[in-house]
Structure formats: structure tokens, C-alpha cells
Scaffold this motif. Structure first.
Motif, PDB file in Angstrom:
ATOM      1  N   LYS A  87      -0.817   4.179  22.357  1.00 54.17           N
ATOM      2  CA  LYS A  87      -0.003   3.108  21.774  1.00 54.17           C
ATOM      3  C   LYS A  87       0.171   1.986  22.794  1.00 54.17           C
ATOM      4  O   LYS A  87      -0.104   2.169  23.987  1.00 54.17           O
ATOM      5  CB  LYS A  87       1.352   3.659  21.330  1.00 54.17           C
ATOM      6  N   THR A  94      -5.558   0.902   4.564  1.00 57.12           N
ATOM      7  CA  THR A  94      -5.278  -0.085   5.604  1.00 57.12           C
ATOM      8  C   THR A  94      -5.933   0.339   6.909  1.00 57.12           C
ATOM      9  O   THR A  94      -6.221   1.526   7.122  1.00 57.12           O
ATOM     10  CB  THR A  94      -3.764  -0.246   5.848  1.00 57.12           C
ATOM     11  N   ARG A  95      -6.139  -0.632   7.751  1.00 57.52           N
ATOM     12  CA  ARG A  95      -6.785  -0.367   9.037  1.00 57.52           C
ATOM     13  C   ARG A  95      -6.005   0.663   9.861  1.00 57.52           C
ATOM     14  O   ARG A  95      -6.583   1.556  10.469  1.00 57.52           O
ATOM     15  CB  ARG A  95      -6.889  -1.673   9.814  1.00 57.52           C
ATOM     16  N   GLY A  96      -4.691   0.526   9.877  1.00 58.68           N
ATOM     17  CA  GLY A  96      -3.871   1.424  10.679  1.00 58.68           C
ATOM     18  C   GLY A  96      -4.051   2.876  10.289  1.00 58.68           C
ATOM     19  O   GLY A  96      -4.160   3.766  11.139  1.00 58.68           O
ATOM     20  N   SER A 119      -3.044  -3.546  12.182  1.00 60.78           N
ATOM     21  CA  SER A 119      -3.120  -2.326  11.383  1.00 60.78           C
ATOM     22  C   SER A 119      -3.044  -2.609   9.895  1.00 60.78           C
ATOM     23  O   SER A 119      -3.415  -1.779   9.072  1.00 60.78           O
ATOM     24  CB  SER A 119      -1.984  -1.371  11.784  1.00 60.78           C
ATOM     25  N   GLN A 126       7.316   3.168  19.322  1.00 55.83           N
ATOM     26  CA  GLN A 126       6.200   2.300  18.947  1.00 55.83           C
ATOM     27  C   GLN A 126       5.441   1.751  20.147  1.00 55.83           C
ATOM     28  O   GLN A 126       4.350   1.210  20.006  1.00 55.83           O
ATOM     29  CB  GLN A 126       6.734   1.135  18.103  1.00 55.83           C
ATOM     30  N   GLU A 144      -7.761   4.144  11.085  1.00 57.17           N
ATOM     31  CA  GLU A 144      -8.059   4.323  12.510  1.00 57.17           C
ATOM     32  C   GLU A 144      -7.206   5.403  13.167  1.00 57.17           C
ATOM     33  O   GLU A 144      -7.377   5.691  14.342  1.00 57.17           O
ATOM     34  CB  GLU A 144      -7.866   2.996  13.257  1.00 57.17           C
ATOM     35  N   SER A 145      -6.275   6.001  12.418  1.00 52.92           N
ATOM     36  CA  SER A 145      -5.361   6.982  13.005  1.00 52.92           C
ATOM     37  C   SER A 145      -6.068   8.301  13.316  1.00 52.92           C
ATOM     38  O   SER A 145      -7.088   8.642  12.703  1.00 52.92           O
ATOM     39  CB  SER A 145      -4.185   7.246  12.070  1.00 52.92           C
ATOM     40  N   ARG A 185      -0.315  -5.262  17.154  1.00 56.51           N
ATOM     41  CA  ARG A 185      -0.943  -4.042  16.626  1.00 56.51           C
ATOM     42  C   ARG A 185      -0.523  -3.801  15.180  1.00 56.51           C
ATOM     43  O   ARG A 185      -1.334  -3.366  14.361  1.00 56.51           O
ATOM     44  CB  ARG A 185      -0.562  -2.848  17.490  1.00 56.51           C
ATOM     45  N   SER A 186       0.741  -4.082  14.862  1.00 58.77           N
ATOM     46  CA  SER A 186       1.217  -3.896  13.488  1.00 58.77           C
ATOM     47  C   SER A 186       0.473  -4.807  12.530  1.00 58.77           C
ATOM     48  O   SER A 186       0.078  -4.398  11.433  1.00 58.77           O
ATOM     49  CB  SER A 186       2.725  -4.168  13.419  1.00 58.77           C
TER      50      SER A 186
END
Length: 427
Positions: free
Chosen positions: A72, A259-261, A201, A51, A264-265, A197-198
């Protein structure tokens, strides 16, 4: 929490010891590279399996960033005053008292701090702080040169490779290791970044997709309905891939909640580009806008703004609005990032004089920064901004009329026609 650690074996061993004693909630996965410049070789693997990444030193970090992409959260472990004091203590124990030393990696500020705070005196110190344009071999050669010329009696290095090579030559070299406190502080900062960040996200993301090829013409009605049905089936696969929820507004507009995470991936970007290409190959053209926010209302409002920008593209595309930042067309050569709302007083004044919106001016600044050029003709500017040549000509004229551009020559046409003006933008 899985944290990756990249660096030479001796430094990694220290980190493992600290994590084992002080960080029960961290699972450390190590990736050994003795040379800092080789750290990029394990970067992708590390980021797939963990992570966040902890680099054992600044050189290891910059070696990874020089040839790899850090996507990351990451931190490096600095070498501070305690690292230097420990080395000096070792020197004294071995009878090296002259104070003629060559030191790398440690910053000038740390040296001054040690001299002032702890009263350490050096007869002659040759400092070589870390610099991006120097490789490990440069530091090794400099240490050998200084020792060979009799200018130093001892060497202190933060590079594992340099330390090992100088040891092989039998030179009096000492290793600048990070202290337990420095390791714990760096690890704590990294864990904080991963947690932040979590949380980030987990924000709400709404994606709007609008078909452009529905003509509402009675002649093409059945073809349009067929295209809409085929597109919907492909869209379902896309939504499943990004783990979103799909809602429809008629046959032309679709809303995806995610979700944002996930939005944005890199995986999302790849899936969307595949969908876009699939549609273009079948003349099924669509536009999309993604909005990100802390509430559904905020996210949808941003998504509408993004969709408005994407709808102007002849072949469709994707824009993202996050707060006051807009990016797009995502995945295209002309992708830019600029502000939707400008508060900079100078930029506001310049935009008023030119006669264009502050946001559009910021977009042109972003284009200049990305392309590293300030001179355009109408076709060049049109292609870069995704607008027609007539619109590009009007934009350049406004810059010229306001004194914020100048004609910088003419391009000789290879075919019949007038030479194109090359306009240099002065902002």
C-alpha cells in the motif's frame, strides 16, 4: 482516512501530536517498534487495518521492506536541516561548544546545507549517513568507538534504539527528531498517494474468459455442454467474489466488468488461480485476458490483446494488459512483464537486426532480468517463454545469425541423444 504509523515510541508520540493539531481528517493508528529492524513484524497488520503507512524514519521503512512486502502507499519522515539545528542548539545550551560531533542518519547534503545556510562551524564532524547494509548495532558501535577514542564530545542519532542504549551508558547523546514541518509534509505526500491510488483503482477493467475445451464435435457435444454448464456455475461464484458483472457471448466466451482496484487485488489473483486449478483438474481448460483503461473501449481492446496471449498457453492462463505493459501468465512461475509497444530506438534497431518483434525482444529482456541469467538451451527457453522447443530453437537461431548471441558450450545429455547447445544471449 486511516493512516498507520510505525516506529519507536518517542517518534510516534511526536507524529500523534502533529496529527492531533493539524490533520483532523486523518485517523492515526500506531504500531510501536523500538528497533527499526523489527518494524516488519507489524507491517502486515498495519496494511490490513489502514490505507497507507507512515514510517517515522528511513531506517524503519527499510527495516520493514527488508523482510516484509509493502503493498500500500507509504512514506517515511526524513531528518533535515531543522532536526540538526535543534540538536546543535541543545548541545550549545549544555555547554558542548567544541564542534566535535558524530552524527548518523542525516545525509551529507543536509550537513553541507546547514554549514552554508546557517554558518554553523564544526571542528570535527564524523558523519554516518543511513546505509542499507548497516544495522542499528553498527551505528551504536561506531558512536561508542569514536567517543571512547576521544574523537567526539557529543553524539547525535536518529535511531530510537541507539539513543536509549547510549543514554544507558551515560554518554552525551542527543536525539534527532523530525520537525513538525517534516511530519506534515510527509503525511501530506502520503495522503496524496492514497487518494491517487483510490482514483486509479476506480478505473475500468474488463476480463474476457474463453473456454478452450469446447470441441464442437458431435460425439462430444453433450460432454461439452455439460462441462460448459458446470464451468458457468463456478464462474458465477468467482464473479461474485470479485464483485463484477458477468455477460455471455455464446457458450464459449464470457465478459466480466469490474474496477481496476478489485481486478489488481491479491484476492482476485487467488480466486482466479483457484478457478484455473479447478478447471485443469477436470480437463476444463480456459484462457483469460484482463484489459485496464479509462474507457470501456480502451479496456476491451487491451483485454483482447491479453486474451490472444493467454490463448497460446496449452493449459490456459491469464494475462493482463495495462496501457503498453503486459503481464503474464499471472500466478505462474514463468510470469513476466514487458512492453506491448516499444519506442526505445536502440531496442527497435536490435529487434530489426535479429528479426523478431520489439515486444518479443523486450519479453526476452524481462526473462533475463527475472532469472538473472543470459544463457539458455532450447528446452529451457521454451519452458520460460511458454512456447514449443521448435519455436525456441528458431528464436535462438535468429539471435545467433544476427550476432546477438554466441554458443557458450554444450550440455552433456544424461540419456541417449545429442548434447544441447547452450546459447548466451548478448543484449
Amino acid at each position: 482516512m486511516k493512516i498507520g504509523c510505525i516506529g519507536p515510541s518517542d517518534s510516534i508520540k511526536l507524529v500523534e501530536d502533529v496529527v492531533g493539531r493539524c490533520c483532523p481528517d486523518v485517523k492515526l493508528i500506531t504500531y510501536v517498534r523500538e528497533r527499526a529492524e523489527d518494524s516488519w513484524q507489524v507491517l502486515d497488520q498495519c496494511q490490513r487495518e489502514t490505507q497507507g503507512t507512515l514510517f517515522t524514519g528511513i531506517a524503519v521503512q527499510e527495516g520493514a521492506k527488508a523482510r516484509g512486502s509493502v503493498t500500500k502507499p507509504y512514506e517515511h519522515i526524513p531528518r533535515g536541516g531543522y532536526s540538526l539545528l535543534r540538536v546543535l542548539s541543545e548541545m550549545y545550551r549544555e555547554g558542548i561548544m567544541s564542534g566535535k560531533v558524530s552524527i548518523d542518519v542525516v545525509s551529507e547534503d543536509i550537513l553541507v546545507e546547514v554549514v552554508k545556510e546557517f554558518g554553523v562551524e564544526f571542528e570535527k564532524i564524523h558523519s554516518m549517513p543511513f546505509a542499507l547494509h548497516h544495522g542499528e548495532q553498527d551505528y551504536f558501535d561506531r558512536h561508542v568507538e569514536l567517543y571512547g577514542a576521544g574523537k567526539v564530545e557529543a553524539i547525535a542519532t536518529g535511531f530510537g534504539f541507539v539513543y536509549q542504549e547510549l543514554k544507558k551508558l551515560g554518554l552525551p547523546v542527543f536525539r534527532l527528531y523530525a520537525s513538525t514541518l517534516q511530519i506534515r509534509d510527509s503525511l501530506s505526500r502520503l495522503v496524496g498517494r492514497v487518494n491517487t491510488r483510490s482514483l486509479r483503482s476506480a478505473g475500468i477493467a474488463i476480463q474476457l474468459i474463453r473456454l478452450k475445451s469446447i470441441t464442437r464435435s458431435s460425439i462430444n457435444q453433450y460432454d461439452d455442454m455439460k462441462n460448459g454448464g458446470v464451468f458457468y456455475l463456478e464462474l458465477l461464484e468467482y464473479v461474485r467474489a470479485i464483485q463484477g458483472s458477468l455477460f455471455n457471448f455464446g457458450t464459449e466466451e464470457h465478459v466480466i466488468f469490474s474496477t481496476r482496484g478489485l481486478i489488481e487485488s491479491e484476492l482476485h489473483r487467488e480466486h482466479f488461480m483457484q478457478l484455473l486449478i479447478w478447471g485443469r483438474e477436470r480437463n476444463i481448460i480456459f484462457s483469460s485476458g484482463i484489459g485496464i483503461g479509462s474507457t470501456a473501449f480502451e479496456a476491451e481492446k487491451s483485454a483482447r490483446k491479453a486474451l490472444d496471449n493467454a490463448s497460446r498457453l496449452p493449459k490456459g492462463g491469464l494475462f493482463v494488459v495495462d496501457g503498453q505493459q503486459i503481464r503474464g501468465p499471472i500466478g505462474e512461475d514463468c510470469e513476466l512483464e514487458y512492453k506491448t509497444h516499444v519506442v526505445d530506438a536502440h531496442l527497435l534497431e536490435v529487434s530489426k537486426k535479429i528479426g523478431i518483434s520489439p515486444s518479443y525482444l523486450d519479453k526476452i529482456k524481462s526473462l533475463m532480468n527475472k532469472t538473472q541469467k543470459d544463457t539458455f538451451d532450447t528446452s529451457d527457453l521454451a519452458a520460460c517463454l511458454g512456447i514449443g522447443e521448435r519455436s525456441a530453437r528458431r528464436v535462438l537461431k535468429k539471435f545467433l545469425d544476427s550476432g546477438h548471441a554466441e554458443v557458450n558450450g554444450k550440455e552433456v545429455a544424461h540419456q541417449v541423444g545429442r548434447p544441447k547447445k547452450m546459447v548466451r544471449i548478448l543484449i
